[in-house]
Design an enzyme around this catalytic site. Sequence first.
Site, PDB file in Angstrom:
ATOM      1  N   GLU A 119      23.046   1.447  23.583  1.00  0.00           N
ATOM      2  CA  GLU A 119      24.157   1.463  22.614  1.00  0.00           C
ATOM      3  C   GLU A 119      24.424   2.871  22.088  1.00  0.00           C
ATOM      4  OE1 GLU A 119      26.015  -1.026  22.350  1.00  0.00           O
ATOM      5  OE2 GLU A 119      24.871  -2.882  22.525  1.00  0.00           O
ATOM      6  N   HIS A 142      21.498  -1.066  14.545  1.00  0.00           N
ATOM      7  CA  HIS A 142      22.085  -2.265  15.164  1.00  0.00           C
ATOM      8  C   HIS A 142      20.961  -3.280  15.301  1.00  0.00           C
ATOM      9  CE1 HIS A 142      23.631  -5.145  17.935  1.00  0.00           C
ATOM     10  NE2 HIS A 142      22.851  -4.743  18.913  1.00  0.00           N
ATOM     11  N   HIS A 144      19.952  -7.925  15.375  1.00  0.00           N
ATOM     12  CA  HIS A 144      20.423  -9.270  15.750  1.00  0.00           C
ATOM     13  C   HIS A 144      19.988 -10.326  14.714  1.00  0.00           C
ATOM     14  CE1 HIS A 144      20.229  -8.011  20.357  1.00  0.00           C
ATOM     15  NE2 HIS A 144      21.142  -7.342  19.687  1.00  0.00           N
ATOM     16  N   HIS A 214      27.021 -11.194  18.712  1.00  0.00           N
ATOM     17  CA  HIS A 214      26.048 -10.225  19.216  1.00  0.00           C
ATOM     18  C   HIS A 214      25.121  -9.706  18.118  1.00  0.00           C
ATOM     19  CE1 HIS A 214      25.247  -6.178  21.519  1.00  0.00           C
ATOM     20  NE2 HIS A 214      24.191  -6.653  20.921  1.00  0.00           N
TER      21      HIS A 214
HETATM   22  P1  13P Z   1      18.568  -1.230  24.033  1.00  0.00           P
HETATM   23  O1  13P Z   1      17.199  -1.765  24.427  1.00  0.00           O
HETATM   24  O2  13P Z   1      19.213  -0.462  25.144  1.00  0.00           O
HETATM   25  O3  13P Z   1      18.465  -0.442  22.730  1.00  0.00           O
HETATM   26  O4  13P Z   1      19.536  -2.461  23.789  1.00  0.00           O
HETATM   27  C1  13P Z   1      19.273  -3.482  22.863  1.00  0.00           C
HETATM   28  C2  13P Z   1      20.496  -4.111  22.317  1.00  0.00           C
HETATM   29  O5  13P Z   1      20.438  -4.770  21.295  1.00  0.00           O
HETATM   30  C3  13P Z   1      21.800  -3.909  23.010  1.00  0.00           C
HETATM   31  O6  13P Z   1      22.866  -4.326  22.230  1.00  0.00           O
HETATM   32 ZN    ZN Z   2      22.312  -5.785  20.645  1.00  0.00          ZN
END
Ligand code: 13P
Ligand code: ZN
Length: 269
Positions: A119, A142, A144, A214
């Site tokens: 990302e 970022h 989840h 996401h």
């Molecule tokens: P990476 O392992 O490349 O950081 O990706 C994880 C992710 O959450 C992609 O949106």
């Molecule tokens: Zn992600």
Amino acid sequence: MKSILDNRPALAKEVYKVAEVAGYLWQKGWAERNGGNITINITEFVDDEIRSLPAISDVTPIGTTLPNLKGCYFYCKGTNMRMRDLARWPMENGSVIRILDDCASYVIIADQPVKPTSELPSHLSMHNFLIGKGSDYKASLHTHPIDLIAMTHHKPFLEKDVLTNLLWSMIPETKAFCPRGLGIIPYKLPSSVDLAQATIKELEDYDVVMWEKHGVCAVGIDIMDAFDQVDVLSKSAQIYMTAKNMGFEPAGMTAEQMQEMTVAFHLPK
Ligand code: 13P
Ligand code: ZN
């Protein structure tokens, strides 16, 4: 083994804050496998010795040109690396990159050639945007969060500021500590430049944005600040869900209560 953090306590402090937050993300269930990523702008800690460090990777294109990042340095989580590992070994699960003078490519300079997160286009676009508007924000996260992602599977919640107002009304602190609310970005391919561009557009109005179905992206003064904003939103989402699970629609704070809060805490409208 030698590390860029050796004898640089101020830089080490920021990287260890990232490690602490990575542990929280794992504990909260927001970081399955390699899920989520963190970058921090560490340019203020860079000295002549760091500037003279040679590249330990090939020159790699970012995928987009970001004029404000010329000569900047970032600590980045490695792609495919796990937050639960980064929590203990930040320099083995992340690396420091230097943005090259073309503002469109980078090299890794320390400690090990750990390839940055997929990302990176979104993260670096956010840093480029923040520098451009003279912000003192240095961190981008970022992650989840289960509850907030679940809410984006319901179309009415994707309308502008529906979730902002709902989450703010669950508990007074949410507006106090996430005063710009929650932006919504319609689904885009993970790691794409499209997603990066949509993200910075929303940053004009929000410090935290949802990537539909996401995850969340947040920016802040440091990584704790970015994390805290997501954490208070997630707390509100859990209060909402708990009330629904008990079989009723939560009343939410009234408009008068929200207004009183906004004035008392000197919050934006
Ligand atoms: P990476 O392992 O490349 O950081 O990706 C994880 C992710 O959450 C992609 O949106
Ligand atoms: Zn992600």
